[in-house]
Scaffold this active site. Structure first.
Site, mmCIF file in Angstrom:
data_model
loop_
_atom_site.group_PDB
_atom_site.id
_atom_site.type_symbol
_atom_site.label_atom_id
_atom_site.label_comp_id
_atom_site.label_asym_id
_atom_site.label_seq_id
_atom_site.Cartn_x
_atom_site.Cartn_y
_atom_site.Cartn_z
ATOM 1 N N HIS A 380 -77.091 17.018 115.186
ATOM 2 C CA HIS A 380 -76.382 16.287 116.249
ATOM 3 C C HIS A 380 -74.897 16.114 115.982
ATOM 4 C CE1 HIS A 380 -80.062 14.871 118.371
ATOM 5 N NE2 HIS A 380 -80.578 14.979 117.155
ATOM 6 N N LYS A 572 -69.268 4.394 125.579
ATOM 7 C CA LYS A 572 -69.807 5.167 124.463
ATOM 8 C C LYS A 572 -69.363 4.465 123.193
ATOM 9 C CE LYS A 572 -67.408 8.685 126.181
ATOM 10 N NZ LYS A 572 -68.270 9.841 126.241
ATOM 11 N N ARG A 573 -69.931 4.864 122.037
ATOM 12 C CA ARG A 573 -69.432 4.292 120.795
ATOM 13 C C ARG A 573 -67.921 4.517 120.673
ATOM 14 N NH1 ARG A 573 -73.363 2.529 117.113
ATOM 15 N NH2 ARG A 573 -71.555 2.056 115.844
ATOM 16 N N LYS A 578 -63.690 10.486 120.110
ATOM 17 C CA LYS A 578 -63.989 10.265 121.537
ATOM 18 C C LYS A 578 -62.729 9.865 122.311
ATOM 19 C CE LYS A 578 -68.792 8.884 120.475
ATOM 20 N NZ LYS A 578 -69.678 9.783 121.238
ATOM 21 N N THR A 680 -74.452 12.393 126.332
ATOM 22 C CA THR A 680 -75.557 12.207 127.290
ATOM 23 C C THR A 680 -75.149 11.192 128.356
ATOM 24 O OG1 THR A 680 -76.495 10.712 125.639
ATOM 25 C CG2 THR A 680 -77.507 12.882 125.844
ATOM 26 N N LYS A 684 -75.803 10.941 132.601
ATOM 27 C CA LYS A 684 -76.246 9.772 133.376
ATOM 28 C C LYS A 684 -75.270 9.490 134.505
ATOM 29 C CE LYS A 684 -78.097 8.109 129.069
ATOM 30 N NZ LYS A 684 -77.753 7.381 127.834
HETATM 31 C C1 26Q Z 1 -75.702 8.017 108.782
HETATM 32 C C2 26Q Z 1 -75.628 7.547 107.486
HETATM 33 C C3 26Q Z 1 -75.792 6.200 107.212
HETATM 34 C C4 26Q Z 1 -76.024 5.337 108.249
HETATM 35 C C5 26Q Z 1 -76.103 5.808 109.547
HETATM 36 C C6 26Q Z 1 -75.943 7.150 109.811
HETATM 37 C C7 26Q Z 1 -76.002 7.643 111.199
HETATM 38 C C8 26Q Z 1 -76.653 6.961 112.205
HETATM 39 C C9 26Q Z 1 -76.654 7.412 113.493
HETATM 40 C C10 26Q Z 1 -75.368 8.826 111.547
HETATM 41 C C11 26Q Z 1 -75.379 9.285 112.859
HETATM 42 C C12 26Q Z 1 -76.020 8.567 113.846
HETATM 43 C C13 26Q Z 1 -76.030 8.975 115.259
HETATM 44 C C14 26Q Z 1 -75.425 10.051 115.722
HETATM 45 C C15 26Q Z 1 -75.388 10.338 117.167
HETATM 46 O O1 26Q Z 1 -75.767 9.523 117.983
HETATM 47 N N1 26Q Z 1 -74.956 11.547 117.555
HETATM 48 C C16 26Q Z 1 -74.895 11.903 118.967
HETATM 49 O O2 26Q Z 1 -76.124 12.508 119.321
HETATM 50 C C17 26Q Z 1 -76.207 12.715 120.716
HETATM 51 C C18 26Q Z 1 -77.583 13.259 121.027
HETATM 52 O O3 26Q Z 1 -77.704 14.574 120.600
HETATM 53 C C19 26Q Z 1 -75.096 13.650 121.193
HETATM 54 O O4 26Q Z 1 -75.143 13.716 122.598
HETATM 55 C C20 26Q Z 1 -73.734 13.151 120.749
HETATM 56 O O5 26Q Z 1 -72.741 14.106 121.060
HETATM 57 C C21 26Q Z 1 -73.747 12.861 119.255
HETATM 58 O O6 26Q Z 1 -72.501 12.279 118.860
#
Ligand code: 26Q
Length: 839
Positions: A380, A572-573, A578, A680, A684
């Site tokens: 991702h 978004k985050r 972004k 995503t 929406k």
């Molecule tokens: C990693 C290490 C330690 C703690 C947390 C994490 C962590 C947690 C969540 C790393 C990444 C995430 C989430 C990533 C994420 O949401 N990525 C998004 O995924 C979507 C679905 O595929 C995409 O549409 C987005 O582009 C992408 O940024």
């Protein structure tokens, strides 16, 4: 050893008297009224004096849950009897949001229940609103998992979701003096009616200890992992109903609970306090969701969480297998498939090897063949800093047996690399699962690729960049393993559920097939030219905007928004890639134009920005402060009036998006090209008739392909141009050559937005002015401003805008997770749909 329930020790004797079967609860208005009263009065002990909508919500939820229960069992039975091949979606995050409203929609009872509640004098919207979000995810990746399991159930596929039952989900955001303040999200405080604890499927998960070789009764050598501290994984199941098809799948979330022995040992040693503390350590594992934060990388508790999820889920699947097939694993890979949601659960690859070899006595070759045919990995992110690595010493201490297995996987893999590229030592170093250094680190993405039969990205561009960039060597070695699965969103929650007025118009116009076959929205295309239809469409959008204003008014009572303004939304985050800052630069530019009197043909605009910053991400937090400070100046300037307003939407989350997307006119998808894997939220918003202003990044590219260039506001450098420009990027000379940008930067640098807080934005300003700015915000400024001008021109022509809005919705069919999941299934999982007969 599974945790055995005490009741299993009793032998049941057959009672004499026959009992009446539990009757299947009915679906008529009177049935809901009767059940609601029953639960409200007798189960919950409330009466008409109780003012809180919460208990009424509980009573209704109970009644809805009853109707899921029998279908859930029927689904179970169907899968069992058909010996179905199954897939397991393993994810550290399931961002489910609220359940009640979605359950009513998927059961097909929303209207009848609304009437039932009306008859009882209960406002159903209040009950729906009283449910807390299940915020067990950060953002896109977690919500994708939630949309996926909705589509799996709707497509009647035997898929189980496995995740963690965090006691605290994503933090609640509040804003104090313009700054983000995080509060814990204790979402389980009032219980969770949608979950069922299943103690009977509890598994122990090992941590620590050491390994030694033991010889079993047959004289075989077996590796044993001993002297461990075990933690129990207790499953909580949530029903996942398909759309009006009687299928109810399962989301199984694990809770960490201390073992009884664990406590007893300490207790017998006489240290009661230590015993309680030890219990705490064990139960900490599922205490809190980690925010997506580069600063959280490498934290021991996070690794504990990951292994806890992987081990519990695999034990669950394998114990079921052994119950059905004994110790014969020859068909295991034909019947089971694990989809790993990013590298977060990828330790499952080593854990499956361990269970097959150490517990069930398989040799390496057979165990590896099973593992490699069972695991599939989805990536991702393209940001190198986001790739997970674990220090070898940490793994050796916490998971010694798994570290041994990973070393062995790596040794065998590297000999394959050596055979493929003889003498190429650089490749051995760059492809090794173990990164050299002090300390050595395990590259989890490489482990995931080596241990899987499928590796996919989440949008075409992203998958291409994985193959040509990040995972290039692996693509050269195993090209057939790589594939793309463009993301989607579930049209149940993200159109039918959140925008009932628009859904009604669509259904009246083209029938209701679109809810499960979203491409049927194409049938709306001719209506884009029908002035009567356009007027109805515009009316509904206008109402949705008013709803959004009313909703925000609860938070900001003095809010004064113009419903005729262009609603410009970026939710978004908060992250530098972004580029919320680019959005703010545009807002400041508009403000500057107003102040200069450059307002002929002005289009009133209301800019809404929402999102959470990771608590340890200073620049993201500073961005929130900037948005709020700029908002304060602009919104209180009489000269600006309602020509321009800027609002920060506090505590953006799933239930907030359900209110935001129906009311959005413009969707901001403005990431640096090549950085957003997919997105995503863009889907929406498009589905709800917003037009996109965006870069050629992630799924924006495919959105533009579907809707056509004339219905999309494109701007910015392409990914290739970004990479080419990096080497000679001089933001300061760009600023010098652009009067508009110069004035914007002057306003920022003069302290106009931080009059009593000198210097607070210095680091933020410096970052975008740096020739090393990885996100190259300044490079896209001019192109963005010009595209925004085109937006205004289009918005001024109401008929043209409405037509474009209709066409955006009409062409959003590709972005249903039903399409995405069908592709996962056809190309990776290969499951057969299993319709559920009910009653
Ligand atoms: C990693 C290490 C330690 C703690 C947390 C994490 C962590 C947690 C969540 C790393 C990444 C995430 C989430 C990533 C994420 O949401 N990525 C998004 O995924 C979507 C679905 O595929 C995409 O549409 C987005 O582009 C992408 O940024």
């Amino acid at each position: 050893m599974p945790y055995t329930m005490p009741y299993k020790r009793f032998i049941l004797s057959k009672p004499n008297a026959a009992i009446t079967e539990i009757t299947v609860p009915g679906m008529k208005k009177k049935d809901f009224i009767a059940d609601f009263k029953q639960y409200y009065i007798h189960l919950l002990g409330r009466d008409e004096d109780c003012r809180s909508p919460f208990y009424a919500g509980e009573a209704l939820s109970q009644a809805i849950r009853d109707r899921l229960m029998e279908r859930w069992k029927a689904t179970h039975k169907t899968y069992k009897e058909t010996h179905s091949r199954r897939a397991f979606y393993i994810s550290m995050e399931f961002l489910m949001g609220r359940t009640l409203s979605n359950a009513m929609l998927n059961l097909g009872v929303k209207d009848v229940v609304t009437h039932a509640m009306y008859d009882l004098g209960v406002e159903i919207e209040e009950l729906i609103e009283s449910e807390p979000d299940a915020g067990l995810g950060n953002g896109g990746l977690g919500r994708l998992a939630a949309c996926f399991i909705d589509s799996c159930a709707t497509l009647q596929l035997p898929v189980i979701g496995y995740g963690l039952r965090y006691e605290y989900g994503m933090f609640v955001q509040s804003i104090v003096n313009g700054e983000q303040v995080e509060k814990p999200d204790h979402w389980l405080r009032h219980g969770n009616i949608w979950e069922i604890e299943r103690l009977e499927y509890t598994w122990p998960v090992k941590f620590g200890g050491h390994t030694e070789v033991q010889v079993d009764e047959q004289g075989n050598h077996r590796m044993c992992w001993i002297s461990t501290n075990d933690v129990l994984a207790v499953p909580y199941d949530t029903p996942i109903p398909g759309f009006q098809n009687n299928t109810v799948n399962t989301l199984r979330l694990w809770k960490a609970v201390a073992t009884e022995e664990f406590n007893l040992d300490e207790f017998n040693a006489g240290d009661y306090a230590e015993a309680v503390a030890a219990k705490n350590t064990a139960e900490h594992i599922t205490m809190v969701l980690y925010p997506n934060d580069a600063n959280e990388n490498g934290k021991e508790l996070r690794l504990r969480q990951q292994y806890f999820l992987a081990s519990a889920s695999l034990q669950d699947v394998i114990s079921h297998w052994v119950k059905m097939h004994g110790e014969n694993f020859s068909e295991f890979a034909d019947k089971n498939c694990f989809q790993l949601n990013d590298t977060h659960p990828s330790i499952a690859i080593a854990e499956l090897m361990r269970i097959l070899m150490d517990i069930h006595g398989l040799g390496w070759t057979e165990a590896w063949s099973i593992t490699k045919r069972t695991m599939a990995y989805t990536n991702h992110t393209l940001l190198p800093e986001a790739l997970e690595k674990w220090p070898v010493p940490l793994m050796q201490r916490l998971l010694p047996r798994l570290m041994e297995i990973i070393f062995e996987i790596n040794a065998r893999f590297l000999s394959e690399v050596a055979a493929h590229w003889p003498g190429d030592n650089a490749r051995l170093r760059s492809m090794s699962i173990i990164e050299e250094g002090n300390p050595q680190q395990v590259r989890m993405a490489y482990l995931a690729i080596v241990g899987s039969f499928s590796v996919n990205g989440v949008a075409q561009l992203h998958s291409k960049l994985l193959q040509q960039g990040l995972f290039r060597d692996f693509y050269e070695l195993w090209p057939q393993q790589f594939n793309n699965k463009t993301n989607g969103v579930t049209p149940r929650r993200w159109l039918a559920g959140c925008n009932p007025e628009l859904a009604k118009l669509i259904t009246e116009t083209i029938g209701e097939g679109w809810i499960t076959h979203l491409s049927e929205l194409h049938k709306l295309t001719p209506y884009a030219d029908d002035p009567i239809f356009r007027a109805r469409w515009r009316n509904i959008k206008q109402q949705a905007k008013q709803h959004l204003i009313d909703y925000k008014k609860q938070q900001y009572p003095h809010l004064n928004l113009n419903v005729d303004a262009l609603f410009d939304v970026q939710v978004k985050r908060i992250h530098e890639y972004k580029r919320q800052i680019l959005n703010v630069l545009h807002v400041i530019h508009l403000y500057d134009r107003i102040k200069r009197g450059d307002t002929s043909n002005w289009v009133a605009r209301c800019v809404l920005i929402g999102g959470k910053a990771a608590p340890g991400y200073a620049m993201a937090k500073k961005t929130i402060k900037l948005i709020n400070n700029v908002a304060k100046v602009i919104n209180s300037d009489e000269a600006v009036g309602d020509k321009l307003t800027l609002f920060f939407l506090t505590d953006y989350r799933v239930s907030a998006m359900e209110k935001i997307c129906p009311g959005a006119d413009l969707s901001e998808q403005i990431s640096t090209a090549g950085k957003e894997a997919s997105g995503t939220g863009n889907m929406k918003l498009m589905m709800n008739g917003a037009l996109t202003i965006g870069t050629l990044d992630g799924a924006n590219i495919e959105i533009r392909e579907e809707v056509g260039d004339e219905n999309f506001f494109l701007f910015g450098l392409t990914e290739a141009e970004i990479e080419a420009r990096r080497r000679h990027y001089h933001p300061i000379s760009i600023i010098d050559q652009d009067d508009d940008l110069q004035r914007v930067m002057n306003l920022l640098e003069s302290g106009h937005f931080n009059q009593f807080e000198p210097g607070i934005f210095d680091d933020l300003i410096a970052s975008i002015k740096s020739p090393h700015d990885p996100w190259m915000t300044i490079a896209d400024f001019r192109s963005f401003i010009d595209a925004q001008k085109r937006v205004e021109d289009a918005y001024q022509d109401k008929e043209r805008w409405t037509k474009m809005s209709i066409l955006n919705c009409a062409n959003s069919g590709k972005f249903s997770t039903d399409r995405t999941i069908t592709e996962y299934n056809n190309e990776i999982w290969k499951l057969e749909p299993r319709p559920v007969k009910y009653p």
